[in-house]
Design an enzyme around this catalytic site. Structure first.
Site, PDB file in Angstrom:
ATOM      1  N   ASP A  24      11.619  12.880  45.042  1.00 59.29           N
ATOM      2  CA  ASP A  24      12.613  12.744  43.966  1.00 59.29           C
ATOM      3  C   ASP A  24      11.877  13.022  42.662  1.00 59.29           C
ATOM      4  O   ASP A  24      10.642  12.993  42.608  1.00 59.29           O
ATOM      5  CB  ASP A  24      13.183  11.313  43.963  1.00 59.29           C
ATOM      6  CG  ASP A  24      14.147  11.077  42.800  1.00 59.29           C
ATOM      7  OD1 ASP A  24      14.945  11.991  42.481  1.00 59.29           O
ATOM      8  OD2 ASP A  24      14.091  10.000  42.183  1.00 59.29           O
ATOM      9  N   SER A  25      12.649  13.246  41.607  1.00 57.51           N
ATOM     10  CA  SER A  25      12.056  13.413  40.288  1.00 57.51           C
ATOM     11  C   SER A  25      11.321  12.146  39.854  1.00 57.51           C
ATOM     12  O   SER A  25      10.481  12.203  38.963  1.00 57.51           O
ATOM     13  CB  SER A  25      13.154  13.744  39.278  1.00 57.51           C
ATOM     14  OG  SER A  25      14.165  12.747  39.345  1.00 57.51           O
ATOM     15  N   TYR A  63      14.506  15.474  35.878  1.00 53.63           N
ATOM     16  CA  TYR A  63      14.812  16.862  36.228  1.00 53.63           C
ATOM     17  C   TYR A  63      16.205  17.242  35.686  1.00 53.63           C
ATOM     18  O   TYR A  63      16.477  18.403  35.436  1.00 53.63           O
ATOM     19  CB  TYR A  63      14.854  17.051  37.754  1.00 53.63           C
ATOM     20  CG  TYR A  63      13.519  17.092  38.479  1.00 53.63           C
ATOM     21  CD1 TYR A  63      12.315  16.792  37.851  1.00 53.63           C
ATOM     22  CD2 TYR A  63      13.482  17.450  39.827  1.00 53.63           C
ATOM     23  CE1 TYR A  63      11.118  16.835  38.554  1.00 53.63           C
ATOM     24  CE2 TYR A  63      12.286  17.502  40.530  1.00 53.63           C
ATOM     25  CZ  TYR A  63      11.103  17.189  39.890  1.00 53.63           C
ATOM     26  OH  TYR A  63       9.921  17.232  40.590  1.00 53.63           O
ATOM     27  N   GLY A  64      17.067  16.226  35.579  1.00 51.70           N
ATOM     28  CA  GLY A  64      18.487  16.469  35.322  1.00 51.70           C
ATOM     29  C   GLY A  64      18.808  17.212  34.044  1.00 51.70           C
ATOM     30  O   GLY A  64      19.861  17.830  33.926  1.00 51.70           O
ATOM     31  N   CYS A 118      17.037  13.652  45.719  1.00 53.69           N
ATOM     32  CA  CYS A 118      17.315  13.877  44.301  1.00 53.69           C
ATOM     33  C   CYS A 118      18.481  14.854  44.261  1.00 53.69           C
ATOM     34  O   CYS A 118      18.394  15.952  44.830  1.00 53.69           O
ATOM     35  CB  CYS A 118      16.086  14.480  43.625  1.00 53.69           C
ATOM     36  SG  CYS A 118      16.358  14.995  41.918  1.00 53.69           S
ATOM     37  N   ASN A 119      19.552  14.443  43.629  1.00 57.26           N
ATOM     38  CA  ASN A 119      20.747  15.304  43.618  1.00 57.26           C
ATOM     39  C   ASN A 119      20.530  16.558  42.788  1.00 57.26           C
ATOM     40  O   ASN A 119      21.044  17.622  43.124  1.00 57.26           O
ATOM     41  CB  ASN A 119      21.942  14.521  43.076  1.00 57.26           C
ATOM     42  CG  ASN A 119      22.387  13.452  44.038  1.00 57.26           C
ATOM     43  OD1 ASN A 119      23.232  13.691  44.880  1.00 57.26           O
ATOM     44  ND2 ASN A 119      21.779  12.280  43.951  1.00 57.26           N
ATOM     45  N   THR A 120      19.758  16.446  41.705  1.00 53.74           N
ATOM     46  CA  THR A 120      19.515  17.620  40.864  1.00 53.74           C
ATOM     47  C   THR A 120      18.710  18.655  41.644  1.00 53.74           C
ATOM     48  O   THR A 120      19.062  19.841  41.686  1.00 53.74           O
ATOM     49  CB  THR A 120      18.758  17.202  39.582  1.00 53.74           C
ATOM     50  OG1 THR A 120      19.459  16.118  38.956  1.00 53.74           O
ATOM     51  CG2 THR A 120      18.630  18.358  38.622  1.00 53.74           C
ATOM     52  N   GLU A 170      17.428   2.194  35.214  1.00 58.90           N
ATOM     53  CA  GLU A 170      15.982   1.927  35.168  1.00 58.90           C
ATOM     54  C   GLU A 170      15.678   0.644  34.402  1.00 58.90           C
ATOM     55  O   GLU A 170      14.713  -0.058  34.700  1.00 58.90           O
ATOM     56  CB  GLU A 170      15.238   3.120  34.557  1.00 58.90           C
ATOM     57  CG  GLU A 170      15.348   4.335  35.447  1.00 58.90           C
ATOM     58  CD  GLU A 170      14.173   5.292  35.341  1.00 58.90           C
ATOM     59  OE1 GLU A 170      13.342   5.130  34.429  1.00 58.90           O
ATOM     60  OE2 GLU A 170      14.098   6.196  36.197  1.00 58.90           O
ATOM     61  N   CYS A 179      24.050  11.060  42.026  1.00 55.98           N
ATOM     62  CA  CYS A 179      22.774  10.905  41.313  1.00 55.98           C
ATOM     63  C   CYS A 179      22.108   9.667  41.900  1.00 55.98           C
ATOM     64  O   CYS A 179      22.785   8.657  42.146  1.00 55.98           O
ATOM     65  CB  CYS A 179      23.004  10.732  39.816  1.00 55.98           C
ATOM     66  SG  CYS A 179      21.480  10.369  38.914  1.00 55.98           S
ATOM     67  N   THR A 180      20.795   9.761  42.105  1.00 58.65           N
ATOM     68  CA  THR A 180      20.069   8.654  42.739  1.00 58.65           C
ATOM     69  C   THR A 180      20.245   7.318  42.015  1.00 58.65           C
ATOM     70  O   THR A 180      20.176   6.267  42.634  1.00 58.65           O
ATOM     71  CB  THR A 180      18.563   8.968  42.737  1.00 58.65           C
ATOM     72  OG1 THR A 180      18.193   9.403  41.422  1.00 58.65           O
ATOM     73  CG2 THR A 180      18.233  10.022  43.749  1.00 58.65           C
ATOM     74  N   HIS A 181      20.418   7.371  40.687  1.00 59.56           N
ATOM     75  CA  HIS A 181      20.459   6.139  39.905  1.00 59.56           C
ATOM     76  C   HIS A 181      21.844   5.486  39.864  1.00 59.56           C
ATOM     77  O   HIS A 181      21.954   4.281  39.671  1.00 59.56           O
ATOM     78  CB  HIS A 181      20.026   6.401  38.460  1.00 59.56           C
ATOM     79  CG  HIS A 181      18.575   6.683  38.304  1.00 59.56           C
ATOM     80  ND1 HIS A 181      17.948   7.750  38.905  1.00 59.56           N
ATOM     81  CD2 HIS A 181      17.607   6.024  37.605  1.00 59.56           C
ATOM     82  CE1 HIS A 181      16.662   7.746  38.579  1.00 59.56           C
ATOM     83  NE2 HIS A 181      16.424   6.705  37.786  1.00 59.56           N
TER      84      HIS A 181
HETATM   85  N1  DGL Z   1      16.938  11.898  40.587  1.00 63.05           N
HETATM   86  C1  DGL Z   1      17.863  12.563  39.690  1.00 63.05           C
HETATM   87  C2  DGL Z   1      19.131  12.947  40.460  1.00 63.05           C
HETATM   88  O1  DGL Z   1      19.481  12.370  41.473  1.00 63.05           O
HETATM   89  C3  DGL Z   1      18.195  11.689  38.488  1.00 63.05           C
HETATM   90  C4  DGL Z   1      17.061  11.537  37.503  1.00 63.05           C
HETATM   91  C5  DGL Z   1      16.636  12.862  36.865  1.00 63.05           C
HETATM   92  O2  DGL Z   1      17.372  13.391  36.003  1.00 63.05           O
HETATM   93  O3  DGL Z   1      15.592  13.356  37.226  1.00 63.05           O
HETATM   94  O4  DGL Z   1      19.816  13.848  40.060  1.00 63.05           O
END
Ligand code: DGL
Length: 291
Positions: free
Chosen positions: A21-22, A53-54, A84-86, A164, A196-198
């Site tokens: 993941d990012s 990453y987003g 990581c969805n991005t 976070e 999104c993971t968060h």
């Molecule tokens: N992990 C990213 C996602 O799921 C969210 C955090 C980021 O922007 O890197 O898209």
């Protein structure tokens, strides 16, 4: 993969499953993976030095994602999961094509989960700017859902720092949820997909705000199911061991002290050791070659 260094590829069931993941948010997906596959060893890589990453451009996201995935393969991963969805939305096709081991991203399993739900006539996808810009979820959902399904997407970038900071409920969280979702709520959609993971950390506040007519969905369990199916199909499951004692190795590209706090928050178990690594693009980048 083009010319360059030849890297070791693990093709037997004893290797770990690589998850990247990012940052630390992907531990929410790892939690589902560990629940579904307790006998497996996991190698988790959080690219904390280059988070988020987003908000980045596509080329950077593809390069970073390839570097993370290649590093994991080089450390013996028998399969790679982009938690990581991005990364999944923007680099998923490249990773699927380039990696020499099975690859699972967030998009396909999450869309399959939505497809199996009865009567979703309107759906909003919530994700980072990159995920929304890619249109990856919408494209697949439009292919799979009835043609008259309403599918919309919205970026909610402030949900990431909220999660976070551990502000998943209370006044600040509620006002940011309402800031992003008031126009969505007016439409009373059948479902919201937290892409999104968060965002799953805020699920109960989002759900309370939207009301009981809107289902709030998280694809983590579907991703874990897809990984289990793929490993089983390819004879890569650690069934022979049949013990629920798989190990977890956590790697980060920046080991700031907050990593431990966040890991506890997202994984709901303490991560005792965190190894600080460097992603050297000469060794791990897209020019590497697997053998
Ligand atoms: N992990 C990213 C996602 O799921 C969210 C955090 C980021 O922007 O890197 O898209």
């Amino acid at each position: 993969m083009k010319s360059g260094k030849r890297l070791f590829v693990n093709k037997d069931s004893s290797g770990p499953i690589g998850v990247f993941d990012s940052g630390i948010g992907g531990l929410s997906v790892l939690r589902a993976l560990r629940e579904r596959l307790p006998a497996e060893d996991f190698l988790y890589l959080g690219d904390t030095a280059r988070l988020p990453y987003g908000t980045r451009g596509d080329e950077t996201i593809v390069r970073y994602s390839l570097e993370c995935a290649t590093y994991l393969v080089n450390r013996g991963a028998k399969a790679v999961v982009a938690a990581c969805n991005t990364a999944s939305s923007i680099a998923g096709d490249v990773l699927q094509r380039e990696l020499p081991v099975p690859f699972v991203g967030m998009v396909e399993p999450s869309v399959s989960m939505v497809e199996r739900l009865p009567s979703v006539k309107s759906l909003w996808i919530l994700g980072t700017e990159g995920t929304v810009r890619s249109g990856a979820y919408e494209k697949l959902l439009r292919d799979r859902l009835p043609f008259n399904t309403r599918i919309e997407a919205k970026a909610c970038p402030l949900f990431v720092p909220l999660a976070e900071e551990g502000l998943s409920s209370g006044g600040i969280c509620e006002s940011i949820v309402s800031y992003y979702l008031s126009s969505v709520k007016e439409e009373c959609p059948d479902a919201l997909l937290l892409a999104c993971t968060h965002y799953p950390m805020l699920a109960s506040t989002i759900s309370k705000y939207m009301g009981s007519a809107t289902q709030v969905l998280d694809g983590s369990v579907a991703v874990a199911g897809e990984v289990a199916d793929i490993l089983e199909d390819r004879g890569l499951l650690r069934m022979a061991l049949a013990k629920n004692n798989g190990s977890l190795t956590c790697l980060v590209t920046d080991a700031a002290p907050r990593v431990h706090v966040l890991a506890q928050r997202f994984l709901c178990e303490s991560v005792l050791t965190v190894e600080n690594i460097s992603l050297d693009s000469k060794k791990n980048g897209p020019s590497a070659e697997f053998s």
